[in-house]
Design a protein around this motif. Structure first.
Motif, short mmCIF file in Angstrom:
data_model
loop_
_atom_site.label_atom_id
_atom_site.label_comp_id
_atom_site.label_asym_id
_atom_site.label_seq_id
_atom_site.Cartn_x
_atom_site.Cartn_y
_atom_site.Cartn_z
N ARG A 1 85.77 14.69 33.55
CA ARG A 1 86.60 13.53 33.91
C ARG A 1 87.51 13.86 35.09
O ARG A 1 87.67 13.05 36.01
N LYS A 2 88.09 15.06 35.09
CA LYS A 2 88.96 15.45 36.20
C LYS A 2 88.19 15.61 37.50
O LYS A 2 88.76 15.50 38.59
N ALA A 3 86.87 15.87 37.38
CA ALA A 3 86.04 16.00 38.57
C ALA A 3 85.57 14.64 39.10
O ALA A 3 84.87 14.58 40.10
N GLY A 4 85.93 13.56 38.40
CA GLY A 4 85.62 12.23 38.89
C GLY A 4 84.59 11.46 38.10
O GLY A 4 84.25 10.33 38.47
N ALA A 5 84.06 12.03 37.02
CA ALA A 5 83.06 11.31 36.23
C ALA A 5 83.72 10.20 35.42
O ALA A 5 84.78 10.41 34.82
N ALA A 6 83.10 9.02 35.42
CA ALA A 6 83.57 7.93 34.57
C ALA A 6 83.29 8.31 33.11
O ALA A 6 82.46 9.18 32.84
N PRO A 7 83.98 7.68 32.15
CA PRO A 7 83.80 8.06 30.75
C PRO A 7 82.35 8.09 30.28
O PRO A 7 81.90 9.07 29.68
N GLU A 8 81.59 7.03 30.57
CA GLU A 8 80.19 7.00 30.12
C GLU A 8 79.36 8.06 30.83
O GLU A 8 78.54 8.75 30.21
N GLU A 9 79.59 8.21 32.13
CA GLU A 9 78.84 9.22 32.89
C GLU A 9 79.16 10.62 32.38
O GLU A 9 78.27 11.48 32.29
N ALA A 10 80.43 10.87 32.05
CA ALA A 10 80.83 12.19 31.55
C ALA A 10 80.07 12.53 30.27
O ALA A 10 79.64 13.68 30.07
N VAL A 11 79.88 11.54 29.41
CA VAL A 11 79.15 11.77 28.16
C VAL A 11 77.68 12.09 28.45
O VAL A 11 77.09 13.00 27.86
N HIS A 12 77.07 11.34 29.38
CA HIS A 12 75.67 11.63 29.76
C HIS A 12 75.55 13.05 30.32
O HIS A 12 74.60 13.78 29.98
N LEU A 13 76.47 13.42 31.18
CA LEU A 13 76.43 14.76 31.77
C LEU A 13 76.63 15.84 30.71
O LEU A 13 75.96 16.88 30.73
N LEU A 14 77.56 15.59 29.80
CA LEU A 14 77.80 16.54 28.71
C LEU A 14 76.52 16.76 27.91
O LEU A 14 76.13 17.91 27.63
N ARG A 15 75.85 15.67 27.55
CA ARG A 15 74.64 15.79 26.74
C ARG A 15 73.52 16.51 27.50
O ARG A 15 72.76 17.28 26.91
N SER A 16 73.44 16.27 28.79
CA SER A 16 72.43 16.97 29.60
C SER A 16 72.73 18.47 29.65
O SER A 16 71.82 19.30 29.53
N LEU A 17 73.99 18.81 29.83
CA LEU A 17 74.38 20.23 29.86
C LEU A 17 74.11 20.89 28.52
O LEU A 17 73.61 22.02 28.45
N LEU A 18 74.45 20.19 27.43
CA LEU A 18 74.20 20.74 26.10
C LEU A 18 72.71 20.94 25.84
O LEU A 18 72.31 21.93 25.22
N ALA A 19 71.89 20.00 26.31
CA ALA A 19 70.45 20.13 26.13
C ALA A 19 69.95 21.40 26.81
O ALA A 19 69.10 22.13 26.26
N MET A 20 70.46 21.68 28.01
CA MET A 20 70.06 22.88 28.72
C MET A 20 70.53 24.14 28.00
O MET A 20 69.75 25.08 27.77
#
Length: 216
Positions: free
Chosen positions: A129-148
């Motif tokens: 979020r501090k890097a500029g991700a919107a709330p929904e986008e931050a969740v998508h990015l989190l899940r992608s990182l966790l999958a990796m």
């Protein structure tokens, strides 16, 4: 003979933290399949029924083991550089998961609602979020990182395909098999698997992709 109503020896010290530690000991000594209310109660010197005041059956014990490992992550302090912060979180997660090899698959596969389990999630979302991700986008990015991260660690724990091996003799045999299967060009690389190097590559790839997306 104990007086009626008096707790058995050890019951006075019974707590969720003590149960977590005992369940982890059973996991490390005997494997995940051995974890149960009776085996953990024996470690604690209490009656199995007394555990139900703190955990809900075997699933609760397995969750407790995963929580115990996650509590040891030691979340790194963000430095304000997105790629560095995400890498630090990923490597901290790997260290915690692999510190207890027998329990690694529990940490990587159980969905825990507790504050202990959500602390790493909150930390990564905060950085995104501090890097500029919107709330929904931050969740998508989190899940992608966790999958990796989870996929890489499951492979390292032996629960996913690596196609390669680590033993020198086995590498030679595997390379020969892959060459015979028509993969001659990639066989020398596919036959061997350095888990730490593979994790480093995956983390760099994922964090750089996230940073590039947020810079668009």
């Amino acid at each position: 003979m104990a007086e009626r109503g008096r707790p058995r020896k050890g019951a006075a010290r019974l707590s969720r933290e003590a149960i977590r530690a005992a369940a982890l000991t059973v996991t490390e000594d005997e494997g995940v399949a051995a974890v149960g209310m009776r085996s953990v109660a024996r470690r604690l010197g209490v009656d199995a029924k007394s555990l139900y005041h703190h955990v809900e059956g075997k699933d609760g014990l397995l969750d407790a083991v995963a929580e115990h490992v996650l509590a040891g992550i030691g979340l790194p302090e963000p430095v304000g550089v997105l790629e560095d912060d995400l890498r630090a979180f990923a490597w901290a997660f790997r260290r915690a998961a692999l510190a207890h090899p027998q329990a690694a698959t529990l940490v990587l596969t159980r969905q825990l609602p507790s504050a202990v389990a959500l602390a790493p999630v909150e930390a990564v979302l905060s950085v995104l979020r501090k890097a500029g991700a919107a709330p929904e986008e931050a969740v998508h990015l989190l899940r992608s990182l966790l999958a990796m991260v989870i996929g890489s660690l499951l492979r390292e724990a032996g629960a996913g395909p690596a196609f390669g091996v680590t033993d020198a003799e086995a590498i030679a045999r595997r390379e020969e098999e892959l060459t015979g299967a028509g993969l001659a060009e990639t066989a020398p690389f596919l036959a061997r698997c350095d888990h730490e190097a593979e994790f480093a590559f995956a983390v760099d790839f994922a964090t750089e992709a996230v940073a590039a997306r947020l810079r668009r």
